[in-house]
Write an enzyme that holds these catalytic residues in place. Structure first.
Site, short mmCIF file in Angstrom:
data_model
loop_
_atom_site.label_atom_id
_atom_site.label_comp_id
_atom_site.label_asym_id
_atom_site.label_seq_id
_atom_site.Cartn_x
_atom_site.Cartn_y
_atom_site.Cartn_z
N LYS A 22 -6.56 4.63 -2.13
CA LYS A 22 -6.15 5.20 -2.89
C LYS A 22 -4.47 4.30 -2.47
O LYS A 22 -3.98 4.10 -3.65
CB LYS A 22 -5.50 7.03 -2.29
CG LYS A 22 -4.14 7.65 -3.85
CD LYS A 22 -4.67 8.80 -3.55
CE LYS A 22 -4.52 9.41 -1.98
NZ LYS A 22 -3.33 9.77 -0.92
N SER A 23 -4.25 3.99 -1.48
CA SER A 23 -2.50 3.22 -0.73
C SER A 23 -2.84 2.51 -1.90
O SER A 23 -2.12 1.25 -2.12
CB SER A 23 -3.10 3.15 0.65
OG SER A 23 -2.46 4.61 1.09
N SER A 168 6.36 6.05 8.57
CA SER A 168 6.07 6.54 8.00
C SER A 168 6.03 5.36 6.82
O SER A 168 7.01 4.27 6.49
CB SER A 168 6.95 7.48 6.88
OG SER A 168 6.65 7.06 5.54
N GLN A 170 4.99 4.85 3.29
CA GLN A 170 6.20 5.33 2.30
C GLN A 170 7.74 5.14 2.24
O GLN A 170 8.25 4.47 1.33
CB GLN A 170 5.39 6.42 1.89
CG GLN A 170 3.92 7.06 1.79
CD GLN A 170 3.99 8.32 1.34
OE1 GLN A 170 4.77 9.05 1.30
NE2 GLN A 170 3.08 8.82 0.83
N ASP A 321 -3.66 11.01 7.31
CA ASP A 321 -4.39 11.85 6.59
C ASP A 321 -5.93 12.27 6.77
O ASP A 321 -6.31 13.07 6.24
CB ASP A 321 -4.54 10.80 5.06
CG ASP A 321 -3.88 10.98 4.83
OD1 ASP A 321 -2.01 11.50 4.84
OD2 ASP A 321 -3.15 9.67 4.15
N LYS A 348 3.16 17.35 3.98
CA LYS A 348 2.16 16.31 3.29
C LYS A 348 2.38 17.61 1.93
O LYS A 348 2.31 17.65 1.94
CB LYS A 348 0.94 16.00 3.90
CG LYS A 348 1.06 15.42 5.53
CD LYS A 348 1.39 14.14 4.77
CE LYS A 348 1.61 13.13 5.46
NZ LYS A 348 1.55 11.44 5.68
N ARG A 352 -0.08 20.87 6.40
CA ARG A 352 -1.64 20.88 6.59
C ARG A 352 -1.83 21.58 8.12
O ARG A 352 -2.52 21.53 7.84
CB ARG A 352 -1.96 19.37 6.46
CG ARG A 352 -1.70 18.97 4.89
CD ARG A 352 -2.37 17.72 5.34
NE ARG A 352 -3.13 16.72 3.97
CZ ARG A 352 -2.84 16.27 3.31
NH1 ARG A 352 -2.98 14.53 4.18
NH2 ARG A 352 -3.32 15.90 1.79
N ARG A 396 -7.45 17.35 0.17
CA ARG A 396 -7.87 17.27 1.38
C ARG A 396 -8.39 18.29 2.13
O ARG A 396 -9.42 18.27 2.63
CB ARG A 396 -6.89 16.33 2.66
CG ARG A 396 -6.66 14.42 1.62
CD ARG A 396 -6.35 14.05 2.82
NE ARG A 396 -5.53 12.73 2.33
CZ ARG A 396 -6.59 11.36 1.93
NH1 ARG A 396 -7.52 12.29 2.17
NH2 ARG A 396 -5.12 11.23 0.99
C1 S3P Z 1 0.29 6.27 2.50
C2 S3P Z 1 1.58 7.16 3.47
C3 S3P Z 1 1.19 8.02 4.29
C4 S3P Z 1 -0.16 9.19 3.96
C5 S3P Z 1 -0.89 8.43 2.16
C6 S3P Z 1 0.20 7.17 2.04
C7 S3P Z 1 1.10 4.81 1.57
O1 S3P Z 1 1.94 8.84 4.37
O2 S3P Z 1 -0.41 10.31 4.59
O3 S3P Z 1 -1.59 9.19 1.87
O4 S3P Z 1 -0.27 4.62 0.53
O5 S3P Z 1 2.04 3.94 2.29
P1 S3P Z 1 3.55 8.71 5.01
O6 S3P Z 1 4.55 7.28 4.54
O7 S3P Z 1 4.86 9.86 4.28
O8 S3P Z 1 3.11 8.79 6.31
#
Ligand code: S3P
Length: 439
Positions: A22-23, A168, A170, A321, A348, A352, A396
């Site tokens: 997914k990422s 993070s 993200q 995750d 999340k 969770r 999840r």
């Molecule tokens: C992700 C980072 C994670 C993860 C998410 C996907 C990403 O989140 O939990 O499912 O693709 O960069 P955080 O950056 O909030 O930890």
């Protein structure tokens, strides 16, 4: 609502491949849309989250197409070349799509409106807006930095140096993506390293990204702004966070022996595998190779008598995750599994930590929920099960308790399995094909 019943499974067998990461899928679409030329993507995850990103890229002016052979192409607009969308971008359930795009749009000279589902609209966005404001952009959001929000991108962005207060990927990625359209060097310091797919893929598309590892384990990432990104082919490895479900299912279902093919083994994503092996899980890695810059391997997994372990907080970013499904492995293990450093689980797709705790309780599992920790105690025998689980718009949570129901004494009901399509379309069919009884 799509109610699901998960009953005792036959021993699992067979060789499977889970969907694309997914990422990496989100990033392939976004980076392709910011590159010059045509990017071909093979193995893209066609889950709802990623389809939201594809739709957003189209709204910003990129050409995104799916072909009959399952491959996708993206014809990009260049780093500063997006145009103002006429409508509101709907990011559905996806925090990654929303936060990474906020970074991209912070340094485009127009205004974008963004919304999402009830889960996404309850998640914190200030963690992204905070560092993006000094670059010159401004935001209007609901109270407490919640979506829907408007991003007022700036014409003359400034690069920044920013140390992440929370681990993070993200937030790190949002800043790097904003930095793409700023002159000079944008620097992100991460005290506890998180998944590095953005750094790897930006390099793949021709950006200059320097990663420096400090003696204390911190990473300093320096991006040189305003590169010309060049379209590249991307082969998406399968998602270790999705592989986690059949892997744990095989470990707890007596007589199981399965192979999960081509699992992404990026070292910043493999904390669950390390933990399950520590717990006595029989997991064997073979055919290790590199695909599109990411490590991939086949994993053979056999039913195992697991035992409790302590999972250190420092491992959390590499398995963030995977804690829900680890709690299920822990419920079948002998002794206590203690997990620390879980504060991020509270923000999340659902809280969770609270939802795992309430669901374990519904299934008769012994646990202690702390502010940012969870201890689960098993007897080494099958958990009781029998719970009625609320998935709370969290894919999840739904998959985790389907896995519990596969090996527990009593079947487990999930009120709504529809969120599973955000990350793992075809989950129930794939598991049933190996011997599960999910209806
Ligand atoms: C992700 C980072 C994670 C993860 C998410 C996907 C990403 O989140 O939990 O499912 O693709 O960069 P955080 O950056 O909030 O930890």
């Amino acid at each position: 609502m799509k109610p699901i019943l998960s009953s005792k499974s036959a021993p699992l067998s067979g060789s499977i491949k889970v969907p694309g990461d997914k990422s990496i899928s989100h990033r392939a679409l976004m980076f392709g849309a910011m590159a010059v030329g045509e990017t071909k993507i093979i193995g893209l995850l066609e889950g709802e989250d990623v389809l939201c990103t594809a739709a957003a890229m189209r709204s910003l002016g990129a050409d995104v197409e799916r072909h009959d052979d399952g491959s996708w192409t993206v014809t990009g607009r260049g780093v500063g070349g997006f145009s103002e969308p006429s409508g509101v971008l709907d990011m559905g359930n996806s925090g990654t799509a929303a936060r990474l795009l906020m970074g991209v749009l912070a340094t485009q000279p127009f205004t974008t409106f963004m919304t999402g589902d009830a889960s996404l609209c309850s998640r914190p966005m200030e963690r992204v807006m905070g560092p993006l404001r000094p670059m010159g952009s401004s935001f209007v959001s609901r109270t407490k930095g919640r979506m829907p929000l408007a991003i007022q991108g700036c014409e003359s962005p400034m690069p920044i140096e920013y140390e992440l207060p929370v681990a993070s990927a993200q937030v790190k990625s949002a800043i790097l993506l904003a930095g793409l359209n700023a002159p000079g060097q944008t620097i992100v310091v991460e005290p506890n390293p998180t998944r590095d797919h953005s750094e790897k893929m930006l390099t793949h598309f021709g950006a200059q990204v320097r990663v420096e590892e400090k003696d204390n384990g911190a990473r300093v990432i320096t991006l040189t702004g305003q590169p010309e990104l060049i379209a590249r082919d991307v082969v998406v490895p399968t998602d270790p966070s999705s592989a986690a479900f059949p892997i744990v299912a095989a470990l707890i279902t007596p007589g199981s022996k399965i192979k999960v093919e081509a699992v992404g083994m990026n070292p910043l994503r493999t904390g669950l595998i390390t933990t399950l092996i520590d717990m006595g899980g029989k997991i064997t890695k073979s055919n290790v190779r590199i695909e599109a810059g990411e490590e991939v391997a086949d994993l053979e997994v056999e039913y195992s008598q697991l035992h409790g372990v302590t999972v250190p907080a420092s491992r959390a970013p590499s398995m963030i995750d995977e804690y829900p499904v680890l709690s299920v492995a822990a419920a079948f293990a002998k002794g206590t599994t203690h997990m620390e450093g879980l504060a991020e689980l509270r923000v999340k797709e659902s809280d969770r930590l609270a939802v795992v705790a309430e669901s374990l309780k519904a299934c008769g599992v012994d646990y202690i929920e702390g502010k940012d920790s969870l201890s689960v105690t098993g007897t080494g025998q099958p958990a009781l099960g029998g719970g009625e689980i609320q998935s709370r718009l969290d894919h999840r949570i739904a998959m985790t308790f389907i896995v519990l129901g596969m090996a527990s004494q009593k079947p487990v009901k999930i009120d709504d399995g529809s969120p599973i399509d955000t990350s793992f379309p075809g989950f129930a069919d794939l598991m049933n094909g190996m011997g599960a009884k999910i209806s």
